[in-house]
Write an enzyme that holds these catalytic residues in place. Structure first.
Site, short mmCIF file in Angstrom:
data_model
loop_
_atom_site.label_atom_id
_atom_site.label_comp_id
_atom_site.label_asym_id
_atom_site.label_seq_id
_atom_site.Cartn_x
_atom_site.Cartn_y
_atom_site.Cartn_z
N GLY A 93 -1.60 19.21 41.95
CA GLY A 93 -1.41 18.09 40.84
C GLY A 93 -1.27 18.85 39.64
O GLY A 93 -1.62 18.49 38.49
N ALA A 94 0.12 19.80 39.52
CA ALA A 94 0.05 20.70 38.34
C ALA A 94 1.41 20.28 37.67
O ALA A 94 1.49 20.87 36.65
CB ALA A 94 0.45 22.13 38.96
N ARG A 128 1.56 17.85 35.34
CA ARG A 128 1.33 17.31 34.10
C ARG A 128 -0.17 17.17 33.73
O ARG A 128 -0.84 17.40 34.82
CB ARG A 128 2.11 16.00 33.61
CG ARG A 128 1.40 14.72 35.03
CD ARG A 128 2.26 13.49 34.83
NE ARG A 128 1.82 12.55 35.83
CZ ARG A 128 2.32 11.47 35.83
NH1 ARG A 128 3.41 11.31 35.43
NH2 ARG A 128 1.79 10.57 36.82
N VAL A 136 -0.45 16.59 49.47
CA VAL A 136 -1.76 17.37 49.84
C VAL A 136 -2.39 16.67 51.05
O VAL A 136 -3.52 16.94 51.53
CB VAL A 136 -2.88 17.59 48.66
CG1 VAL A 136 -2.17 18.26 47.57
CG2 VAL A 136 -2.86 16.00 48.00
N ASN A 171 -6.80 19.91 42.03
CA ASN A 171 -6.73 18.89 40.99
C ASN A 171 -6.11 17.48 41.30
O ASN A 171 -6.06 16.67 40.61
CB ASN A 171 -6.03 19.54 39.78
CG ASN A 171 -5.83 18.59 38.46
OD1 ASN A 171 -6.69 18.30 37.78
ND2 ASN A 171 -4.46 18.34 38.55
N SER A 211 -15.27 13.94 38.75
CA SER A 211 -15.22 13.08 37.51
C SER A 211 -16.64 12.62 37.18
O SER A 211 -17.61 12.36 38.03
CB SER A 211 -14.49 11.94 37.72
OG SER A 211 -14.54 11.14 36.75
N TYR A 224 -12.13 5.37 43.43
CA TYR A 224 -11.91 6.45 42.68
C TYR A 224 -13.53 7.07 42.65
O TYR A 224 -13.51 8.20 42.89
CB TYR A 224 -11.55 6.28 41.19
CG TYR A 224 -11.06 7.29 40.32
CD1 TYR A 224 -9.97 8.27 40.50
CD2 TYR A 224 -11.90 7.93 39.30
CE1 TYR A 224 -9.83 9.33 39.89
CE2 TYR A 224 -11.81 8.81 38.44
CZ TYR A 224 -10.65 9.57 38.90
OH TYR A 224 -10.40 10.86 38.16
N ALA A 282 -15.82 6.54 44.56
CA ALA A 282 -16.27 6.99 45.73
C ALA A 282 -15.71 8.30 46.12
O ALA A 282 -16.27 9.04 46.83
CB ALA A 282 -16.18 5.73 46.84
N LYS A 336 -14.59 10.54 44.10
CA LYS A 336 -15.07 11.89 43.50
C LYS A 336 -16.67 12.09 43.79
O LYS A 336 -17.08 13.10 43.77
CB LYS A 336 -15.05 11.49 41.85
CG LYS A 336 -13.60 11.48 41.60
CD LYS A 336 -12.73 12.77 41.77
CE LYS A 336 -11.42 12.38 40.89
NZ LYS A 336 -10.61 13.63 41.29
N ILE A 348 -10.87 11.94 28.83
CA ILE A 348 -10.26 13.19 28.51
C ILE A 348 -8.99 12.44 27.83
O ILE A 348 -8.35 11.38 28.27
CB ILE A 348 -9.77 14.06 29.53
CG1 ILE A 348 -11.22 14.66 30.21
CG2 ILE A 348 -8.85 15.06 28.95
CD1 ILE A 348 -11.79 15.39 29.28
#
Length: 253
Positions: free
Chosen positions: A18-19, A21, A70, A96, A148, A161, A163, A165, A194
């Site tokens: 996931g690089a 951005r 992935v 990521n 997260s 989301y 669940a 994480k 963030i």
């Protein structure tokens, strides 16, 4: 993190999923200071990956572009093989890659649930499995999972989301126990709010409400997260494993 050749070299080879951005891009740029970095994202994002690779090269770093899904085990295995073929080893994996498909529980579709679990949790499992096979032979390595704060505290409208994480945190601890005897550490980072394109669109009132939830009184930055990744990837963190480091300004304290 040093190489496994006994020379004390700091040229660690990293792979960041996931690089293209956001946090992934900043992590990749930060790790490039320590050695070659492989950049992964979906094939459709090849142009964005190439742009990040050019940033790394302009800064004097070395990079490999390894697009792939992935959630596809064969593509993941091919990706890791390409990294080791070109760089000779793999020292650091940063899981990521992640997506959101928000919705209230009673309105959430099967696809919204499955797609988030597939990318965020299954994707990390597949990448870790492939990387661990390399690291076990090396008898060294670092796996860093991007969890997260909502995986610890939950969040309305993000059952899928949260669940995924929370599952990633459990995966982190199980892998840490399994891989520790071979000198491989596995840790998770749990970012809070963030700064991102999404938070840029918030009204001033909404931003103030967010700030009120955070003892440090500000949103985090991608650089805040990347510095913690760099620490966990370094020799200084060699005795830390199975941990969840919260980078949230104290929000979940």
């Amino acid at each position: 993190m040093t190489g496994g050749d006994g020379s004390g070299s700091t040229r660690a080879v990293s792979l960041v999923t996931g690089a293209r951005r956001g946090i992934g891009r900043v992590i990749a740029l930060r790790l490039a200071a320590a050695g070659p970095v492989a950049l992964n994202d979906v094939e459709q994002a090849r142009d964005e990956l190439d742009a990040v690779a050019e940033e790394v090269r302009r800064a004097g770093g070395e990079t490999i572009v390894v697009p792939g899904d992935v959630t596809d085990g064969e593509q993941v295995n091919t990706m890791v093989k390409q990294v080791t073929a070109e760089a000779g080893r793999l020292d650091v994996l940063v899981n990521n890659a992640g997506i959101t498909r928000d919705g209230l529980l009673v309105r959430m579709t099967d696809d919204q649930w499955r797609s988030v679990l597939e990318v965020n949790l299954t994707g990390a499992f597949l990448c870790s499995r492939a990387a661990a096979k390399v690291m076990l032979r090396q008898r060294s390595g670092r796996i860093i999972n991007m969890a997260s704060v909502v995986g610890l505290m939950g969040n309305a409208g993000q059952a899928n989301y949260s669940a995924s994480k929370a599952g990633l945190i459990g995966l982190t601890k199980s892998m840490a126990r399994e891989l520790a005897p071979r000198g491989i550490t596995v840790n998770a980072i749990a970012p809070g709010f963030i700064i991102s394109p999404m938070t840029d669109e918030l009204s001033e009132e909404a931003r103030e409400r967010l700030h009120a939830l955070i003892p440090l009184g500000r949103l985090g930055s991608a650089e805040d997260v990347a510095e913690v990744v760099a620490f966990l990837a370094s020799a200084a963190a060699g005795y830390i494993t199975g941990q969840v480091l919260q980078v949230d300004g104290g929000m979940h304290m």
